[in-house]
Design a protein around this motif. Sequence first.
Motif, PDB file in Angstrom:
ATOM      1  N   ASN A  93       0.807  -1.223   0.000  1.00  0.00           N
ATOM      2  CA  ASN A  93       0.000   0.000   0.000  1.00  0.00           C
ATOM      3  C   ASN A  93       0.841   1.274   0.000  1.00  0.00           C
ATOM      4  N   PHE A  94       2.147   1.128  -0.018  1.00  0.00           N
ATOM      5  CA  PHE A  94       3.022   2.291   0.042  1.00  0.00           C
ATOM      6  C   PHE A  94       3.931   2.343  -1.181  1.00  0.00           C
ATOM      7  N   VAL A  95       4.301   3.551  -1.546  1.00  0.00           N
ATOM      8  CA  VAL A  95       5.166   3.759  -2.706  1.00  0.00           C
ATOM      9  C   VAL A  95       6.258   4.746  -2.305  1.00  0.00           C
ATOM     10  N   TYR A  96       7.477   4.475  -2.743  1.00  0.00           N
ATOM     11  CA  TYR A  96       8.576   5.422  -2.583  1.00  0.00           C
ATOM     12  C   TYR A  96       9.250   5.517  -3.935  1.00  0.00           C
ATOM     13  N   ASP A  97       9.316   6.713  -4.470  1.00  0.00           N
ATOM     14  CA  ASP A  97       9.884   6.911  -5.803  1.00  0.00           C
ATOM     15  C   ASP A  97      11.236   7.585  -5.672  1.00  0.00           C
ATOM     16  N   GLY A  98      12.282   6.778  -5.502  1.00  0.00           N
ATOM     17  CA  GLY A  98      13.632   7.314  -5.387  1.00  0.00           C
ATOM     18  C   GLY A  98      14.241   7.580  -6.754  1.00  0.00           C
ATOM     19  N   LEU A  99      15.326   8.334  -6.753  1.00  0.00           N
ATOM     20  CA  LEU A  99      16.039   8.623  -7.999  1.00  0.00           C
ATOM     21  C   LEU A  99      16.974   7.473  -8.342  1.00  0.00           C
TER      22      LEU A  99
END
Length: 135
Positions: A93-99
């Motif tokens: 249910n979680f998203v992290y959009d790193g570079l």
Amino acid sequence: MRVLAYCAGASLFIGLAFVAYWFLVPPIKAALAPPQDIIVSVTLDNRCDIEDDVFIVTVPELGRSARFHSSIARMTLPDNVTVKLAISPLFPNFVYDGLAKPVKEKVTLIAECSQPPRLDSIFGAMKEQFGKKSN
């Protein structure tokens, strides 16, 4: 006299060809060479108020991922791919959009969960400039 001019021209041409070969061939060979596998050590710099176990490192080009153990993940990867910080599939249910960062022997990925102060000042200035005016 004409023979001397031809010799000078031929010498100049050979010299320029040698210089061109000297500077152009190595980068072309390197670009056409197959990628080399390297052992990549990815360090997690967790600046969030959540546990390190929530994050994984992914390789978007290969569809591979690895978990962090004591804030370090190790993978053997080709030298032409990138690594990226993401949330573990254990937390769908979680998203992290790193570079994405290109791989090298040691890479540090930063988990930043708060808005940087620079963005706060930019948005504050925009609100002052373009915000709705109350009557």
